[in-house]
Design a protein around this motif. Sequence first.
Motif, mmCIF file in Angstrom:
data_model
loop_
_atom_site.group_PDB
_atom_site.id
_atom_site.type_symbol
_atom_site.label_atom_id
_atom_site.label_comp_id
_atom_site.label_asym_id
_atom_site.label_seq_id
_atom_site.Cartn_x
_atom_site.Cartn_y
_atom_site.Cartn_z
ATOM 1 N N MET A 1 37.311 99.322 5.099
ATOM 2 C CA MET A 1 35.885 99.562 4.866
ATOM 3 C C MET A 1 35.565 99.753 3.388
ATOM 4 O O MET A 1 34.519 99.301 2.911
ATOM 5 C CB MET A 1 35.421 100.782 5.666
ATOM 6 N N VAL B 1 35.449 96.335 1.932
ATOM 7 C CA VAL B 1 34.187 95.675 2.292
ATOM 8 C C VAL B 1 33.050 96.182 1.407
ATOM 9 O O VAL B 1 32.219 95.395 0.926
ATOM 10 C CB VAL B 1 33.861 95.926 3.782
ATOM 11 N N ILE C 1 30.710 93.921 -1.109
ATOM 12 C CA ILE C 1 29.247 93.901 -1.020
ATOM 13 C C ILE C 1 28.621 94.246 -2.371
ATOM 14 O O ILE C 1 27.656 93.604 -2.816
ATOM 15 C CB ILE C 1 28.767 94.881 0.073
ATOM 16 N N PHE D 1 24.599 98.528 3.608
ATOM 17 C CA PHE D 1 25.951 98.850 4.063
ATOM 18 C C PHE D 1 25.924 99.835 5.238
ATOM 19 O O PHE D 1 26.630 99.648 6.235
ATOM 20 C CB PHE D 1 26.765 99.432 2.908
ATOM 21 N N VAL E 1 26.355 97.187 8.137
ATOM 22 C CA VAL E 1 27.814 97.124 8.299
ATOM 23 C C VAL E 1 28.322 98.276 9.162
ATOM 24 O O VAL E 1 28.957 98.064 10.205
ATOM 25 C CB VAL E 1 28.507 97.137 6.918
#
Length: 464
Positions: A93, A96, A100, A239, A243
């Motif tokens: 995470m 990620v 982003i 996010f 996400v």
Amino acid sequence: MSTAATAPAPRRDRTAYLYLAVVLAVVAGAAFGLIAPKAALEAKPLGTGFVNLIKMMISPIIFCTLVLGVGSVRKAARVGKVGGLALGYFLVMSTVALVIGLVIGNLLHPGAGLHLTDAAKAAGAKQAASAPASTVDFLLGIIPTSLFSSLTAGAVLQTLLVALLVGFALHAIGPSGQAILRGVEHLQRLVFRILAMIMWLAPIGAFGAIAAVVGAGGWKALESLLQIMVGFYLTCAVFVFVVLGAVLRTVAGVNIFLLLRYLAREFLLILGTSSSESALPRLVAKMEHLGVSRTVVGLTVPAGYSFNLDGTAIYLTMASLFIADALGSPLSLAQQISLLLFMIVASKGAAGVTGAGLSTLAGGLQAHRPELVDGVGLIVGIDRFMSEARALTNFAGNAVATVVVGRWTGEFDGERCAEVLSGRAPFDEQTMLDHGHAAPADRSPSEPPADDRLVPAAAPPTQR
């Protein structure tokens, strides 16, 4: 006379007034900072003092929660499974989040057109000097000076290590260690009661913190740097809601909006103090109340505060691109990928306290692109405003991580979660502890609830 007629009336929850007072204190602090900026700077110790009081309680709460969680498990291997899944989730995470931040930073190019002053250069060098230590020093720093120093040093990872050792030792002792566990349960009650008392100082702390921030920067700190601030806030929102929301819905079947509403008071506390650590103790209590086992909560929450800083990860990549553009030396794609890999390492171990993201950014650039370090001074003036979004995103990420890891390990009570999020099982703001509830994985089917084990026997029912 019936039992119902003699039952005492339930105590009224007055904490709603407390958090209304926090909102008013934030507004009053901002107004005071604009009207009398010099006087507002003198209010900074109020915010610092409140955050320090909260930090004082973090180590005892983590210690009690994790010792109770690990010491009561039937299979010690379960702890390793929880820890491994949590660290794997954190790595994925946070990566990620870095990606982003890199993508949106390339779309916005927020640093174009800015100029670096001598004062900004000096500020950047100062931040680089206070950057985190090397990876080796960081790992060695996890080991405390003594068994008990971790409870007084305020180091989260040191407390985590000692609590794991104590929990495993109690597990190895067997039945004779139950007396110690009961003592830790009583200590946990005491610690949370002290925390509930400290929380009544939250309006004072929020007023002092916000007044000092606005008094120091005012609106001038926002004029030329508004683009990166807006871009960063929007990126954090994407996010969290897209996400993290998708992960939470897919893995645990939980709505991200309901979870964030359940944690609304903690978000308000973070907003007032600009530190996600101020809400760490309450996150531990609320995740247990939500239906996640003590073992998962005790491992995932404190480890996440050092290894799962999603907001800080977004900040590191966006701020790096911002600085490169502002200095007229934009990064090529290969350089951006190299920087991304470096920041994956640099972002680990950044404490969830105000200003840590800025020093981590300076340290990462110092080691990877030293010619960009001076540009850190460009965002010093707005870093405190950006730390609000960093802290909120970090907190949301760790709350979602706790639920997800709990679901993966089978230590999450979905029915309990539904009751809590629907409001049918409200959180006890007075004690911050559950009465008679524990996640199924914390105890065997024949074992009484945690609170029932604290007394020798239940009182006989009242005759009607």
